[in-house]
Scaffold this motif. Structure first.
Motif, PDB file in Angstrom:
ATOM      1  N   LEU A 133       0.850  -1.191   0.000  1.00 39.38           N
ATOM      2  CA  LEU A 133       0.000   0.000   0.000  1.00 39.38           C
ATOM      3  C   LEU A 133       0.884   1.238   0.000  1.00 39.38           C
ATOM      4  O   LEU A 133       1.829   1.320   0.771  1.00 39.38           O
ATOM      5  CB  LEU A 133      -0.876  -0.003   1.264  1.00 39.38           C
ATOM      6  CG  LEU A 133      -1.782   1.197   1.469  1.00 39.38           C
ATOM      7  CD1 LEU A 133      -2.940   1.159   0.488  1.00 39.38           C
ATOM      8  CD2 LEU A 133      -2.320   1.229   2.891  1.00 39.38           C
TER       9      LEU A 133
ATOM     10  N   THR B 243      -8.322   3.619   3.848  1.00 43.17           N
ATOM     11  CA  THR B 243      -7.361   2.926   2.997  1.00 43.17           C
ATOM     12  C   THR B 243      -6.632   1.828   3.780  1.00 43.17           C
ATOM     13  O   THR B 243      -6.507   0.690   3.321  1.00 43.17           O
ATOM     14  CB  THR B 243      -6.331   3.953   2.462  1.00 43.17           C
ATOM     15  OG1 THR B 243      -7.046   4.977   1.801  1.00 43.17           O
ATOM     16  CG2 THR B 243      -5.350   3.329   1.519  1.00 43.17           C
TER      17      THR B 243
ATOM     18  N   GLU C 254      -7.543   0.399   6.637  1.00 47.26           N
ATOM     19  CA  GLU C 254      -8.459  -0.655   7.091  1.00 47.26           C
ATOM     20  C   GLU C 254      -8.746  -1.638   5.959  1.00 47.26           C
ATOM     21  O   GLU C 254      -8.798  -2.847   6.164  1.00 47.26           O
ATOM     22  CB  GLU C 254      -9.765  -0.044   7.616  1.00 47.26           C
ATOM     23  CG  GLU C 254      -9.601   0.540   9.009  1.00 47.26           C
ATOM     24  CD  GLU C 254     -10.906   1.050   9.595  1.00 47.26           C
ATOM     25  OE1 GLU C 254     -11.981   0.811   9.009  1.00 47.26           O
ATOM     26  OE2 GLU C 254     -10.844   1.709  10.644  1.00 47.26           O
ATOM     27  N   THR C 255      -8.944  -1.109   4.748  1.00 42.92           N
ATOM     28  CA  THR C 255      -9.211  -1.998   3.614  1.00 42.92           C
ATOM     29  C   THR C 255      -8.008  -2.906   3.372  1.00 42.92           C
ATOM     30  O   THR C 255      -8.154  -4.108   3.115  1.00 42.92           O
ATOM     31  CB  THR C 255      -9.489  -1.180   2.337  1.00 42.92           C
ATOM     32  OG1 THR C 255     -10.509  -0.232   2.623  1.00 42.92           O
ATOM     33  CG2 THR C 255      -9.930  -2.066   1.188  1.00 42.92           C
ATOM     34  N   PHE C 256      -6.828  -2.325   3.460  1.00 44.44           N
ATOM     35  CA  PHE C 256      -5.595  -3.086   3.265  1.00 44.44           C
ATOM     36  C   PHE C 256      -5.500  -4.209   4.307  1.00 44.44           C
ATOM     37  O   PHE C 256      -5.190  -5.359   3.982  1.00 44.44           O
ATOM     38  CB  PHE C 256      -4.425  -2.102   3.400  1.00 44.44           C
ATOM     39  CG  PHE C 256      -3.077  -2.683   3.118  1.00 44.44           C
ATOM     40  CD1 PHE C 256      -2.774  -3.200   1.864  1.00 44.44           C
ATOM     41  CD2 PHE C 256      -2.095  -2.707   4.097  1.00 44.44           C
ATOM     42  CE1 PHE C 256      -1.513  -3.719   1.599  1.00 44.44           C
ATOM     43  CE2 PHE C 256      -0.842  -3.218   3.842  1.00 44.44           C
ATOM     44  CZ  PHE C 256      -0.550  -3.731   2.590  1.00 44.44           C
TER      45      PHE C 256
ATOM     46  N   GLU D  55      -8.006  -5.541   5.977  1.00 48.42           N
ATOM     47  CA  GLU D  55      -9.069  -6.531   5.718  1.00 48.42           C
ATOM     48  C   GLU D  55      -8.627  -7.498   4.620  1.00 48.42           C
ATOM     49  O   GLU D  55      -8.882  -8.696   4.677  1.00 48.42           O
ATOM     50  CB  GLU D  55     -10.362  -5.805   5.317  1.00 48.42           C
ATOM     51  CG  GLU D  55     -11.059  -5.125   6.492  1.00 48.42           C
ATOM     52  CD  GLU D  55     -12.073  -4.058   6.094  1.00 48.42           C
ATOM     53  OE1 GLU D  55     -12.485  -3.289   6.958  1.00 48.42           O
ATOM     54  OE2 GLU D  55     -12.442  -4.001   4.893  1.00 48.42           O
ATOM     55  N   ARG D  56      -7.953  -6.937   3.622  1.00 51.24           N
ATOM     56  CA  ARG D  56      -7.486  -7.778   2.510  1.00 51.24           C
ATOM     57  C   ARG D  56      -6.433  -8.783   2.991  1.00 51.24           C
ATOM     58  O   ARG D  56      -6.472  -9.961   2.625  1.00 51.24           O
ATOM     59  CB  ARG D  56      -6.875  -6.864   1.443  1.00 51.24           C
ATOM     60  CG  ARG D  56      -6.529  -7.622   0.207  1.00 51.24           C
ATOM     61  CD  ARG D  56      -5.584  -6.883  -0.693  1.00 51.24           C
ATOM     62  NE  ARG D  56      -4.908  -7.895  -1.487  1.00 51.24           N
ATOM     63  CZ  ARG D  56      -3.756  -7.738  -2.072  1.00 51.24           C
ATOM     64  NH1 ARG D  56      -3.129  -6.609  -1.972  1.00 51.24           N
ATOM     65  NH2 ARG D  56      -3.221  -8.704  -2.748  1.00 51.24           N
TER      66      ARG D  56
ATOM     67  N   ARG E 131      -8.010 -11.557   4.995  1.00 49.81           N
ATOM     68  CA  ARG E 131      -8.714 -12.497   4.149  1.00 49.81           C
ATOM     69  C   ARG E 131      -7.710 -13.459   3.496  1.00 49.81           C
ATOM     70  O   ARG E 131      -7.915 -14.665   3.431  1.00 49.81           O
ATOM     71  CB  ARG E 131      -9.479 -11.735   3.086  1.00 49.81           C
ATOM     72  CG  ARG E 131     -10.224 -12.615   2.171  1.00 49.81           C
ATOM     73  CD  ARG E 131     -10.671 -11.847   0.959  1.00 49.81           C
ATOM     74  NE  ARG E 131     -10.466 -12.708  -0.169  1.00 49.81           N
ATOM     75  CZ  ARG E 131      -9.552 -12.506  -1.087  1.00 49.81           C
ATOM     76  NH1 ARG E 131      -8.766 -11.467  -1.017  1.00 49.81           N
ATOM     77  NH2 ARG E 131      -9.430 -13.351  -2.071  1.00 49.81           N
TER      78      ARG E 131
ATOM     79  N   LYS F 204      -7.527 -17.486   3.883  1.00 49.83           N
ATOM     80  CA  LYS F 204      -7.506 -18.367   2.706  1.00 49.83           C
ATOM     81  C   LYS F 204      -6.348 -19.349   2.796  1.00 49.83           C
ATOM     82  O   LYS F 204      -6.476 -20.524   2.480  1.00 49.83           O
ATOM     83  CB  LYS F 204      -7.323 -17.519   1.439  1.00 49.83           C
ATOM     84  CG  LYS F 204      -8.591 -17.347   0.647  1.00 49.83           C
ATOM     85  CD  LYS F 204      -8.375 -16.432  -0.523  1.00 49.83           C
ATOM     86  CE  LYS F 204      -7.648 -17.109  -1.662  1.00 49.83           C
ATOM     87  NZ  LYS F 204      -7.610 -16.268  -2.878  1.00 49.83           N
TER      88      LYS F 204
ATOM     89  N   LEU G 134      -6.931 -22.410   4.799  1.00 50.19           N
ATOM     90  CA  LEU G 134      -7.769 -23.475   4.241  1.00 50.19           C
ATOM     91  C   LEU G 134      -6.877 -24.583   3.695  1.00 50.19           C
ATOM     92  O   LEU G 134      -5.878 -24.303   3.054  1.00 50.19           O
ATOM     93  CB  LEU G 134      -8.634 -22.928   3.097  1.00 50.19           C
ATOM     94  CG  LEU G 134      -9.763 -21.983   3.490  1.00 50.19           C
ATOM     95  CD1 LEU G 134     -10.339 -21.335   2.248  1.00 50.19           C
ATOM     96  CD2 LEU G 134     -10.822 -22.720   4.252  1.00 50.19           C
ATOM     97  N   PRO G 135      -7.232 -25.860   3.946  1.00 50.00           N
ATOM     98  CA  PRO G 135      -6.403 -26.943   3.411  1.00 50.00           C
ATOM     99  C   PRO G 135      -6.393 -26.949   1.899  1.00 50.00           C
ATOM    100  O   PRO G 135      -7.405 -26.625   1.270  1.00 50.00           O
ATOM    101  CB  PRO G 135      -7.064 -28.211   3.954  1.00 50.00           C
ATOM    102  CG  PRO G 135      -8.364 -27.813   4.536  1.00 50.00           C
ATOM    103  CD  PRO G 135      -8.378 -26.348   4.722  1.00 50.00           C
TER     104      PRO G 135
ATOM    105  N   THR H 251     -14.664  -1.647   5.801  1.00 45.10           N
ATOM    106  CA  THR H 251     -14.676  -0.432   4.989  1.00 45.10           C
ATOM    107  C   THR H 251     -15.631  -0.604   3.807  1.00 45.10           C
ATOM    108  O   THR H 251     -15.928  -1.723   3.370  1.00 45.10           O
ATOM    109  CB  THR H 251     -13.288  -0.096   4.436  1.00 45.10           C
ATOM    110  OG1 THR H 251     -12.924  -1.095   3.495  1.00 45.10           O
ATOM    111  CG2 THR H 251     -12.258   0.001   5.531  1.00 45.10           C
TER     112      THR H 251
ATOM    113  N   PHE I  82      -7.006  -1.213  -4.954  1.00 43.70           N
ATOM    114  CA  PHE I  82      -8.030  -0.181  -4.909  1.00 43.70           C
ATOM    115  C   PHE I  82      -7.401   1.201  -4.942  1.00 43.70           C
ATOM    116  O   PHE I  82      -6.226   1.366  -4.614  1.00 43.70           O
ATOM    117  CB  PHE I  82      -8.906  -0.333  -3.654  1.00 43.70           C
ATOM    118  CG  PHE I  82      -8.143  -0.238  -2.366  1.00 43.70           C
ATOM    119  CD1 PHE I  82      -7.536  -1.353  -1.820  1.00 43.70           C
ATOM    120  CD2 PHE I  82      -8.021   0.969  -1.702  1.00 43.70           C
ATOM    121  CE1 PHE I  82      -6.812  -1.268  -0.632  1.00 43.70           C
ATOM    122  CE2 PHE I  82      -7.309   1.064  -0.513  1.00 43.70           C
ATOM    123  CZ  PHE I  82      -6.705  -0.064   0.017  1.00 43.70           C
TER     124      PHE I  82
END
Ligand code: SF4
Lengths: 392, 327
Positions: free
Chosen positions: A356, A373, A375-377, A379-380, A383, A387, A390-391, B81, B122
């Motif tokens: 970022l 900006t 927070e979105t980073f 959250e990504r 995630r 992922k 996950l096996p 967000t 983004f």
């Protein structure tokens, strides 16, 4: 979070917040000279060996007023602040200035300083930027000697092998202690605000180094380290920001978004303390080695070296610190970083490392937009983390 | 036992609420217009959507809030967000989407969406209101017409005038000056739309063009901007029936995923997860093999147009209907 002993931390914070006040008080106390240097490669040991106080001139937090007419708006905030400080009398405490870097914008600021306060000597010796040519070492050694002569002229004191060796020893010790904080942070056993760590480095750039080292040692002695790193936070590496430190408010904002900064390559961070001066042999040649070694340890966009590059360093250091992403802080109009950034971004992108970019300015902080900006980073990254759990 | 989750999107000019069921199907949605960020409006949106769904707050297993005012939403379990939520909601409303252009009341964003319908890269507009809903409000004020008329004028405009898209305030001055010079309102409106499209294109360039691209946010209802933006991008934009609820829907679906995770209904592998993401997309089918091109019998209206339109109500209407006068 750990706490740094507040009584020990307070004088460091005061010096970091107002280096000029510290230098003024030091001058009154000792009657010594204060020599200002400009980032990012001046060896402070050379000034220290004369008995003067070496101070890396910092960006001032005051609004740029007079400086507006002295440098164009498309100069970085650090250089515009320097011009403003010269015009508004904030550089009065300095007896002379020294400079070995040659970023075009910094040279512009140096020109302004010379023009606005002509009674203060300003010595410029250009350390070469091509780091790995056959002639590089010899050329830097010559430049170190040239700068030695300039410093001796300004202070009226001869730098001897003995005095320089002694100065190298105290600066190495200071860097070693600072690196202890950074190493502890990387392992997760030290969790203090990034702005507090910045105070430790920034104050070392402006304070009497022996006094600073004593305070650092006291802080370490009184520190209770954590047994393990905080798990729930997203681990980030801070990259970029040359010459001037990012605002503490920005660092706090980052950390408010469930982030822990585990490492950085900022000038007011790992970049500054990465490398010791070799303690054996000719101390002047050792300063040249230090200059060349620094770019190997933490490569810089302002230097050219074929066998090292910033992006490879970054990828390696992420593996070492376990950082899950990189936030690049870029001072607006910092050309060396602007020109290098696409390469950094491409390399990180190819490796699927989240990255970022946040651009910073002297005045103001678009806090809410930056928060969204970040927070979105985060959250990504979270995630991506789930992922990976996950096996396959 | 049946359970539901709610997403609440508190933007700068509207409050949106969506309820989804355990299968990710939209049960009800509401959009409430407001003058400024308002807790009262968000309360109205939540109450109305519960009423529409014939549910009470006890039936909602988890609520996630999003948007500019996300921290002001009462009763939210967590915030995300608007970027994360718009990406998720857009992927639900338009499966297979790769680029989301969200233009709201006071900011605009371009979001590159990955295989799983979630944020990859983004970009946000910088601090000025240029190219946002507020920009068009300024245009309406300067031309002394309402928004529908501004859109019709833009579609009728022929001449390309030079209008800055950098700043809403400067643009207003420029519009007034163009009027004084005798330029036709239609040409002025078209030129302003064109300049907003150009600015949005700059935002898209930061994350990379991709197909299919979908527009979310209130400004997606501006037909003129959609036309100019499609021209500028050189590609069609997927038009949603309900672009305003994308953020709230995304929040509701993330709440659903999280609640499902708590119940132990976690997925076993990435492929199943991918299929679930498609399923989670508001119960719409996935476009398997879709390369984003429409035509040849391939369309993106998988529910056969049976989706219920989202009622848009004014906050004051709802408050009046609820009993005491808002005054
Ligand atoms: S390197 Fe960047 S921050 Fe430093 S003086 Fe040059 S432009 Fe400014």
């Amino acid at each position: 979070m750990n706490t740094l002993d507040p009584t020990t931390f307070a004088p460091l914070e005061r010096a970091a917040q107002d280096p000029v006040a510290y230098a003024t008080e030091w001058k009154e106390r000792t009657g010594g000279l204060v020599i200002g240097s400009f980032p990012m490669n001046f060896p402070s040991e050379l000034v220290h060996a004369t008995g003067a106080l070496p101070v890396i001139v910092q960006e001032s937090r005051t609004t740029i007023t007079e400086g507006r007419s002295l440098l164009p708006e498309f100069y970085c905030s650090y250089t515009r602040s320097l011009a403003d400080q010269a015009a508004t009398g904030e550089l009065e405490v300095f007896d002379a200035f020294v400079l070995v870097d040659h970023c075009v914008q910094l040279l512009g600021a140096a020109d302004v300083i010379q023009r606005v306060i002509p009674d203060k000597p300003l010595h410029f010796t250009q350390f070469i930027s091509s780091m790995d040519d056959a002639w590089s070492r010899g050329a830097v050694e010559e430049k170190v000697q040239a700068m030695r002569a300039e410093v001796e002229e300004s202070t009226g004191v001869t730098v001897t092998d003995e005095s320089l060796t002694a100065s190298i020893r105290v600066f190495n010790e200071n860097r070693r202690l600072l690196r202890e904080f950074f190493d502890l942070r990387r392992t997760g056993r030290l969790h203090i605000p990034a702005s507090a760590l910045q105070v430790l480095v920034k104050s070392s750039m402006v304070m009497d180094i022996t006094e600073h080292t004593a305070l650092l040692q006291q802080l370490l002695d009184r520190l209770d380290t954590l047994s393990s790193a905080p798990e729930h936070l997203v681990r980030l590496h801070l990259s970029g920001h040359f010459c001037a430190p990012p605002r503490p408010e920005l660092l706090n904002l980052l950390e408010e978004c469930d982030v822990v900064i585990v490492n950085d390559d900022l000038y007011h961070g790992s970049r500054y303390i990465s490398t010791d001066v070799p303690k054996d042999g000719d101390p002047f040649a050792a300063l040249a080695s230090w200059y060349l070694d620094r770019n190997v340890n933490v490569p810089c966009a302002t230097r050219v070296q074929l066998d090292v590059d910033w992006q490879s360093y970054l990828v390696d250091t992420l593996a070492d610190s376990g950082a899950e992403g990189v936030v690049t802080l870029q001072a607006k109009f910092c050309e060396p970083l602007m020109l290098y950034y696409p390469e950094l971004r491409r390399t990180l992108g190819e490796r699927d490392i989240p990255e970022l970019l946040i651009e910073t300015e002297h005045e103001g902080l678009a806090a809410e937009s930056i928060r969204t900006t970040i927070e979105t980073f985060v959250e990504r990254i979270r995630r991506q983390r789930s992922k990976q759990l996950l096996p396959a | 036992m049946q359970w539901y989750t709610m997403g609440v999107d508190l933007g700068s000019t509207t409050a949106k609420a969506v309820i989804v069921d355990a299968a990710g199907e939209i049960v009800a949605s509401r959009v409430v217009q407001m003058g400024a960020v308002s807790r009262q409006a968000v309360g109205v949106a939540i109450e109305s959507v519960l009423e529409d769904a014939c549910l009470s707050s006890e039936d909602i297993a988890r609520t996630i809030s999003t948007g500019y005012g996300r921290r002001l939403v009462p009763g939210a379990d967590k915030t995300f967000t608007e970027i994360t939520c718009h990406a998720r909601g857009a992927a639900a409303l338009s499966p297979g989407v790769r680029l989301v252009i969200d233009i709201g009341g006071q900011d605009s964003k371009a979001i590159a969406v990955d295989d799983d319908g979630l944020v990859d890269r983004f970009a946000l507009n910088d601090r000025c209101a240029s190219g946002t809903g507020r920009f068009f409000d300024v245009l309406c004020r300067a031309l002394e017409v309402d928004l529908d008329e501004v859109v019709d004028l833009a579609l009728a405009g022929t001449e390309n005038l030079e209008v800055s898209s950098m700043c809403a305030t400067f643009a207003e001055t420029e519009v007034i000056s163009l009027l004084a010079q005798g330029s036709a309102p239609a040409d002025i409106s078209a030129s302003v739309h064109r300049s907003v499209a150009a600015r949005t294109l700059g935002l898209v360039a930061q994350v990379g063009k991709a197909i299919p691209a979908v527009m979310t946010g209130g400004v997606a209802q501006n037909k003129a901007l959609v036309t100019f933006l499609s021209d500028a991008l050189g590609q069609d934009l997927v038009i949603l029936d309900t672009p305003q609820i994308a953020g709230a829907l995304g929040a509701a679906l993330i709440a659903r995923d999280e609640y499902q995770g708590q119940l132990g209904l976690t997925v076993q592998d990435i492929e199943t997860d991918r299929q679930l993401v498609a399923q989670r997309s508001g119960g719409l089918r996935d476009c398997t093999g879709c390369d984003g091109h429409l035509g040849d019998g391939h369309a993106h209206d998988h529910d056969g147009g049976s989706r219920r339109p989202v009622p848009v109500i004014l906050q004051t209407d709802a408050l009046s209907a609820a009993g005491p006068s808002p005054r």
